[in-house]
Design a protein around this motif. Sequence first.
Motif, PDB file in Angstrom:
ATOM      1  N   HIS A 175      44.650  33.897  38.540  1.00  0.00           N
ATOM      2  CA  HIS A 175      45.498  34.932  37.940  1.00  0.00           C
ATOM      3  C   HIS A 175      44.636  35.967  37.223  1.00  0.00           C
ATOM      4  O   HIS A 175      44.901  37.174  37.305  1.00  0.00           O
ATOM      5  N   LEU A 176      43.609  35.492  36.536  1.00  0.00           N
ATOM      6  CA  LEU A 176      42.708  36.425  35.866  1.00  0.00           C
ATOM      7  C   LEU A 176      42.026  37.342  36.872  1.00  0.00           C
ATOM      8  O   LEU A 176      41.823  38.534  36.605  1.00  0.00           O
ATOM      9  N   LYS A 177      41.711  36.787  38.020  1.00  0.00           N
ATOM     10  CA  LYS A 177      41.052  37.588  39.047  1.00  0.00           C
ATOM     11  C   LYS A 177      41.958  38.731  39.497  1.00  0.00           C
ATOM     12  O   LYS A 177      41.505  39.867  39.681  1.00  0.00           O
ATOM     13  N   ILE A 178      43.241  38.421  39.654  1.00  0.00           N
ATOM     14  CA  ILE A 178      44.191  39.458  40.054  1.00  0.00           C
ATOM     15  C   ILE A 178      44.267  40.548  38.990  1.00  0.00           C
ATOM     16  O   ILE A 178      44.239  41.742  39.286  1.00  0.00           O
ATOM     17  N   LEU A 179      44.328  40.130  37.731  1.00  0.00           N
ATOM     18  CA  LEU A 179      44.404  41.114  36.650  1.00  0.00           C
ATOM     19  C   LEU A 179      43.138  41.967  36.605  1.00  0.00           C
ATOM     20  O   LEU A 179      43.195  43.158  36.283  1.00  0.00           O
ATOM     21  N   LYS A 180      42.001  41.347  36.933  1.00  0.00           N
ATOM     22  CA  LYS A 180      40.762  42.124  36.968  1.00  0.00           C
ATOM     23  C   LYS A 180      40.763  43.071  38.159  1.00  0.00           C
ATOM     24  O   LYS A 180      40.298  44.216  38.055  1.00  0.00           O
ATOM     25  N   GLU A 181      41.283  42.614  39.300  1.00  0.00           N
ATOM     26  CA  GLU A 181      41.355  43.481  40.477  1.00  0.00           C
ATOM     27  C   GLU A 181      42.179  44.727  40.189  1.00  0.00           C
ATOM     28  O   GLU A 181      41.785  45.842  40.533  1.00  0.00           O
ATOM     29  N   VAL A 182      43.328  44.521  39.572  1.00  0.00           N
ATOM     30  CA  VAL A 182      44.188  45.665  39.254  1.00  0.00           C
ATOM     31  C   VAL A 182      43.514  46.554  38.214  1.00  0.00           C
ATOM     32  O   VAL A 182      43.728  47.761  38.194  1.00  0.00           O
ATOM     33  N   GLY A 183      42.697  45.953  37.365  1.00  0.00           N
ATOM     34  CA  GLY A 183      41.945  46.732  36.401  1.00  0.00           C
ATOM     35  C   GLY A 183      42.438  46.600  34.976  1.00  0.00           C
ATOM     36  O   GLY A 183      41.836  47.163  34.062  1.00  0.00           O
ATOM     37  N   LEU A 184      43.513  45.869  34.776  1.00  0.00           N
ATOM     38  CA  LEU A 184      44.075  45.759  33.432  1.00  0.00           C
ATOM     39  C   LEU A 184      43.174  44.953  32.517  1.00  0.00           C
ATOM     40  O   LEU A 184      43.216  45.109  31.304  1.00  0.00           O
ATOM     41  N   VAL A 185      42.382  44.073  33.093  1.00  0.00           N
ATOM     42  CA  VAL A 185      41.534  43.206  32.290  1.00  0.00           C
ATOM     43  C   VAL A 185      40.101  43.366  32.758  1.00  0.00           C
ATOM     44  O   VAL A 185      39.829  43.475  33.948  1.00  0.00           O
ATOM     45  N   LYS A 186      39.216  43.422  31.797  1.00  0.00           N
ATOM     46  CA  LYS A 186      37.802  43.382  32.149  1.00  0.00           C
ATOM     47  C   LYS A 186      37.190  42.206  31.417  1.00  0.00           C
ATOM     48  O   LYS A 186      37.657  41.814  30.342  1.00  0.00           O
ATOM     49  N   GLY A 187      36.139  41.669  31.956  1.00  0.00           N
ATOM     50  CA  GLY A 187      35.587  40.499  31.307  1.00  0.00           C
ATOM     51  C   GLY A 187      34.282  40.073  31.902  1.00  0.00           C
ATOM     52  O   GLY A 187      33.926  40.417  33.015  1.00  0.00           O
ATOM     53  N   GLU A 188      33.558  39.343  31.099  1.00  0.00           N
ATOM     54  CA  GLU A 188      32.293  38.795  31.552  1.00  0.00           C
ATOM     55  C   GLU A 188      32.203  37.334  31.132  1.00  0.00           C
ATOM     56  O   GLU A 188      32.796  36.932  30.144  1.00  0.00           O
ATOM     57  N   VAL A 189      31.441  36.617  31.870  1.00  0.00           N
ATOM     58  CA  VAL A 189      31.193  35.230  31.525  1.00  0.00           C
ATOM     59  C   VAL A 189      29.711  35.093  31.244  1.00  0.00           C
ATOM     60  O   VAL A 189      28.891  35.597  32.000  1.00  0.00           O
ATOM     61  N   GLU A 190      29.422  34.474  30.126  1.00  0.00           N
ATOM     62  CA  GLU A 190      28.013  34.185  29.841  1.00  0.00           C
ATOM     63  C   GLU A 190      27.890  32.700  29.645  1.00  0.00           C
ATOM     64  O   GLU A 190      27.955  32.207  28.516  1.00  0.00           O
ATOM     65  N   GLY A 191      27.750  32.043  30.750  1.00  0.00           N
ATOM     66  CA  GLY A 191      27.613  30.594  30.688  1.00  0.00           C
ATOM     67  C   GLY A 191      28.830  29.955  30.081  1.00  0.00           C
ATOM     68  O   GLY A 191      29.935  30.149  30.575  1.00  0.00           O
ATOM     69  N   PRO A 192      28.662  29.207  29.043  1.00  0.00           N
ATOM     70  CA  PRO A 192      29.785  28.467  28.477  1.00  0.00           C
ATOM     71  C   PRO A 192      30.686  29.331  27.615  1.00  0.00           C
ATOM     72  O   PRO A 192      31.601  28.820  27.005  1.00  0.00           O
ATOM     73  N   ARG A 193      30.421  30.622  27.571  1.00  0.00           N
ATOM     74  CA  ARG A 193      31.270  31.479  26.754  1.00  0.00           C
ATOM     75  C   ARG A 193      31.945  32.505  27.679  1.00  0.00           C
ATOM     76  O   ARG A 193      31.477  32.793  28.760  1.00  0.00           O
ATOM     77  N   SER A 194      33.040  33.047  27.228  1.00  0.00           N
ATOM     78  CA  SER A 194      33.711  34.038  28.054  1.00  0.00           C
ATOM     79  C   SER A 194      34.144  35.200  27.197  1.00  0.00           C
ATOM     80  O   SER A 194      34.274  35.092  25.982  1.00  0.00           O
ATOM     81  N   CYS A 195      34.365  36.299  27.821  1.00  0.00           N
ATOM     82  CA  CYS A 195      34.757  37.504  27.095  1.00  0.00           C
ATOM     83  C   CYS A 195      35.736  38.277  27.947  1.00  0.00           C
ATOM     84  O   CYS A 195      35.354  38.953  28.887  1.00  0.00           O
ATOM     85  N   TYR A 196      37.004  38.120  27.630  1.00  0.00           N
ATOM     86  CA  TYR A 196      38.032  38.864  28.340  1.00  0.00           C
ATOM     87  C   TYR A 196      38.685  39.826  27.392  1.00  0.00           C
ATOM     88  O   TYR A 196      38.961  39.483  26.238  1.00  0.00           O
ATOM     89  N   CYS A 197      38.959  41.003  27.878  1.00  0.00           N
ATOM     90  CA  CYS A 197      39.777  41.880  27.058  1.00  0.00           C
ATOM     91  C   CYS A 197      40.531  42.868  27.928  1.00  0.00           C
ATOM     92  O   CYS A 197      40.211  43.081  29.091  1.00  0.00           O
ATOM     93  N   ILE A 198      41.532  43.463  27.312  1.00  0.00           N
ATOM     94  CA  ILE A 198      42.346  44.459  27.995  1.00  0.00           C
ATOM     95  C   ILE A 198      41.525  45.727  28.177  1.00  0.00           C
ATOM     96  O   ILE A 198      40.823  46.144  27.264  1.00  0.00           O
ATOM     97  N   ASP A 199      41.630  46.312  29.338  1.00  0.00           N
ATOM     98  CA  ASP A 199      41.079  47.643  29.523  1.00  0.00           C
ATOM     99  C   ASP A 199      42.171  48.627  29.108  1.00  0.00           C
ATOM    100  O   ASP A 199      43.043  48.985  29.888  1.00  0.00           O
ATOM    101  N   TRP A 200      42.080  49.051  27.862  1.00  0.00           N
ATOM    102  CA  TRP A 200      43.177  49.831  27.300  1.00  0.00           C
ATOM    103  C   TRP A 200      43.368  51.151  28.011  1.00  0.00           C
ATOM    104  O   TRP A 200      44.484  51.683  28.086  1.00  0.00           O
ATOM    105  N   GLU A 201      42.282  51.676  28.519  1.00  0.00           N
ATOM    106  CA  GLU A 201      42.391  52.956  29.218  1.00  0.00           C
ATOM    107  C   GLU A 201      43.235  52.808  30.481  1.00  0.00           C
ATOM    108  O   GLU A 201      44.173  53.580  30.723  1.00  0.00           O
ATOM    109  N   ILE A 202      42.883  51.797  31.275  1.00  0.00           N
ATOM    110  CA  ILE A 202      43.651  51.561  32.504  1.00  0.00           C
ATOM    111  C   ILE A 202      45.096  51.209  32.168  1.00  0.00           C
ATOM    112  O   ILE A 202      46.042  51.715  32.786  1.00  0.00           O
TER     113      ILE A 202
END
Lengths: 111, 111
Positions: free
Chosen positions: B60-87
């Motif tokens: 589901h996160l992948k779909i949200l990233k595809e559409v562009g509403l969410v951007k995020g990175e994974v750094e090993g055991p940590r994650s960073c997701y946030c809304i792309d407010w502009e999109i």
Amino acid sequence: MAVSKREEFDQELVQIAEMGRAIAHPARVAILRAIAAKQGCVCGEIVDLLPLAQSTVSQHLKILKEVGLVKGEVEGPRSCYCIDWEILGKYSASFKQFLEMLPEHKISECC
Amino acid sequence: MAVSKREEFDQELVQIAEMGRAIAHPARVAILRAIAAKQGCVCGEIVDLLPLAQSTVSQHLKILKEVGLVKGEVEGPRSCYCIDWEILGKYSASFKQFLEMLPEHKISECC
DNA sequence: TCCTTCTATCGTATATCTACGATAAACGAT
DNA sequence: ATCGTTTATCGTAGATATACGATAGAAGGA
């Protein structure tokens, strides 16, 4: 296996998702717009507006009716489709509320 | 046969439909809300919030990233997701515009 | 180094969506 | 009563979506 779990979520979320599902295909967005613009509600022309077969358009209309955004009756060779403004208002209100609630915590940027 | 004709519609309609597709599942609505509320963007807890397996949430996160509403990175055991407010702003603006344009011709009732 | 933790991806199964042609059903007109 | 028009539904095929377990990969801590 792999039964859909749609219904296990809060009713509020399900409702927003229903609204999303209704407009999740450009044909349905086009149909909504066409019906709204045709205040007379004689809507056989919808098929001509879209690059789709009549049966496919009928399926899309069925989905819109299921969700409740569109109501309509067929009387033989004539048809009568129109927006259910009440339902549309309800949906769009809860959707707008969702959109406006999202940035409430927009405090820290990341990524 | 039965190739999708999504792309044969106006870009404007396709964009609204994309927004719809993004929120067409309650899990994704819940994810969006959870990410927005977690301004810190440490988001492993999303899985705990939902009645879904980790791999399903990831999809589901992948779909949200595809559409562009969410951007995020994974750094090993940590994650960073946030809304792309502009999109999100762009999408919700065009969606609101669509909603507000609809009743412009709301003259005659029928049905 | 090895272990744990977290996330993505793969493989797979089922369900739903999308699309079309064919056909049925309803009604007006002839 | 028959025909033509309009719409819904059926049958079907292919494409996506949904969901899970298993596994891989990346990074921090022991």
